[in-house]
Design a protein around this motif. Sequence first.
Motif, short mmCIF file in Angstrom:
data_model
loop_
_atom_site.label_atom_id
_atom_site.label_comp_id
_atom_site.label_asym_id
_atom_site.label_seq_id
_atom_site.Cartn_x
_atom_site.Cartn_y
_atom_site.Cartn_z
N GLY A 60 -13.39 -32.73 -35.37
CA GLY A 60 -14.43 -32.63 -34.35
C GLY A 60 -15.12 -33.96 -34.12
O GLY A 60 -14.80 -34.97 -34.77
N ARG A 61 -16.07 -33.96 -33.23
CA ARG A 61 -16.75 -35.17 -32.84
C ARG A 61 -17.58 -35.76 -33.98
O ARG A 61 -17.76 -36.96 -34.08
CB ARG A 61 -17.68 -34.85 -31.68
N GLU A 62 -18.09 -34.87 -34.85
CA GLU A 62 -18.97 -35.35 -35.92
C GLU A 62 -18.18 -36.08 -37.00
O GLU A 62 -18.73 -36.93 -37.70
CB GLU A 62 -19.74 -34.18 -36.55
N TRP A 115 -16.44 -38.73 -37.90
CA TRP A 115 -16.13 -40.05 -37.35
C TRP A 115 -14.85 -40.65 -37.91
O TRP A 115 -14.14 -41.37 -37.24
CB TRP A 115 -17.29 -41.02 -37.61
N VAL A 165 -10.84 -40.31 -36.30
CA VAL A 165 -10.12 -41.13 -35.31
C VAL A 165 -9.16 -42.11 -35.99
O VAL A 165 -7.96 -42.10 -35.70
CB VAL A 165 -11.10 -41.86 -34.36
N ALA A 178 -11.81 -32.82 -31.36
CA ALA A 178 -12.39 -33.61 -30.27
C ALA A 178 -11.29 -34.24 -29.44
O ALA A 178 -10.28 -34.70 -29.97
CB ALA A 178 -13.31 -34.69 -30.84
N GLY A 208 -11.11 -37.07 -27.79
CA GLY A 208 -10.84 -38.49 -28.05
C GLY A 208 -9.95 -38.67 -29.26
O GLY A 208 -9.04 -39.50 -29.26
N THR A 209 -10.21 -37.88 -30.31
CA THR A 209 -9.41 -37.98 -31.52
C THR A 209 -7.96 -37.60 -31.22
O THR A 209 -7.02 -38.28 -31.63
CB THR A 209 -9.99 -37.04 -32.60
N TYR A 222 -12.93 -43.47 -29.96
CA TYR A 222 -14.39 -43.36 -30.06
C TYR A 222 -15.03 -43.30 -28.68
O TYR A 222 -15.95 -42.51 -28.44
CB TYR A 222 -14.97 -44.54 -30.85
N ASN A 273 -14.56 -39.87 -27.23
CA ASN A 273 -15.45 -38.89 -27.88
C ASN A 273 -16.90 -39.06 -27.44
O ASN A 273 -17.65 -38.09 -27.36
CB ASN A 273 -15.35 -39.03 -29.41
N ALA A 274 -17.26 -40.31 -27.14
CA ALA A 274 -18.65 -40.57 -26.74
C ALA A 274 -18.89 -40.13 -25.29
O ALA A 274 -19.95 -39.60 -24.95
CB ALA A 274 -18.97 -42.05 -26.90
#
Lengths: 346, 79
Positions: A256-258, A260, A263, A293, A295-296, A340, A343-344
């Motif tokens: 997930g996005r949290e 980090w 990625v 996520a 982005g990942t 990143y 995801n942002a």
Amino acid sequence: MTTLAAGMSRRAPWGGVLLAGALWIAAYANLTLFADSVLALAALSRETHLGEAVHFFLYDTPKVLLLLTGIVFIMGIVHTFISPQRTRAMLSGRRLGVGNVFAATLGIVTPFCSCSAVPLFVGFLSAGVPLGVTFSFLISAPMVNEVALALLFGMFGWKVAALYLVLGLSVAIVSGLIIGRLGMERYLEDWVRAMHNSNPIDLALERPSWASRIDAGVVYVKDIVGKVWPYVFIGIALGAGIHGYVPEDFMASIMGREAWWSVPIAVLIGVPMYSSAAGLIPVVEALIGKGAALGTVLAFMMSVIALSLPEMIILRKVLKLPLIATFAGVVAAGIVIVGYVFNAVL
Amino acid sequence: MKNVIVLGTACCGNCENTIKLIAGAAKDMGVDIRIEKVENLQDIMAYGIMSMPGVVIDGKVVHAGSMPSREKINGWLNT
């Protein structure tokens, strides 16, 4: 010789193209209607898990296949305007900077298959295209391709496809710039450097007629869509199953996005692997459906397509190890940043 | 007698088909040819092509980057 002359003067089937275009638009405009009708015929309701999953499948599959067919057809025609020879002529003598932007952009539209990567690489260098500019081409050509873009557009919308396009191009441009600045020409194999001075003969290709350009588009559709459709079916079926049933945050804690660190790990796993964009769709659908996520997942997808162990083994024929390592390192770092950013932003 | 050289490395599936296609066309047309395949990357690059398969007829590069059409092959063998 008579058959040849007949083939040349054949009229372009514009009527057929127009008809196919009209049918395409009609089909694309009625995707929801189609899914609703089939669902009604099967006496299923979207209120149920099964109904929702079936509706998702019936709507997404034709949508993705239609987009893929349309985009691949157009690219098949575009390819008849741009041969590797022409691309090389456009790039030779370009400086770092503008040359990299040019090369990365041409990488999208130049016909490319992974087994011609090395001949292209040597051909570009021997015509005086700078090393960094050549790398920009070599990075963007496989990574930012019409199949990947069509699939992303179909499954996640135009914003995701556009972001993939822009960020993929950025990775190719910046990586090429860095490699160019590092001045690593001495890490080319000796025979490649020797070729630098020789003048490659240019193949004068005849201008194809519009009839044969359209033929090329149709052939490309048969080739690509013929290969890709099973992956689309499996991918969307998988996505539909997850859509209806599995809890959405199943993967969220790991990818997930949290999280980090997910990625760089996704990129690290993806680098040695090789698959085409199409082969990854089931994986991408499954991961995203379970709450990973975007982005990942896209960083993972980019690293699988752009970098692979088989490719590096082939590149070893023309590059020495330090240059291969730099290439892989710079591109992987770029993809991590892209992950990143995705995801942002999303 | 025509000298035909097909340029292509092993990873490219279309190369074998190109050879078959040219051999078949020559047989149908009754043209005497000798086909040779060049797989060494360095030798291929010396011909100046960048996409494979490439076709060389009597020392001249006539095609690169795709499987040639039957019409094109007939044209090469006819002249």
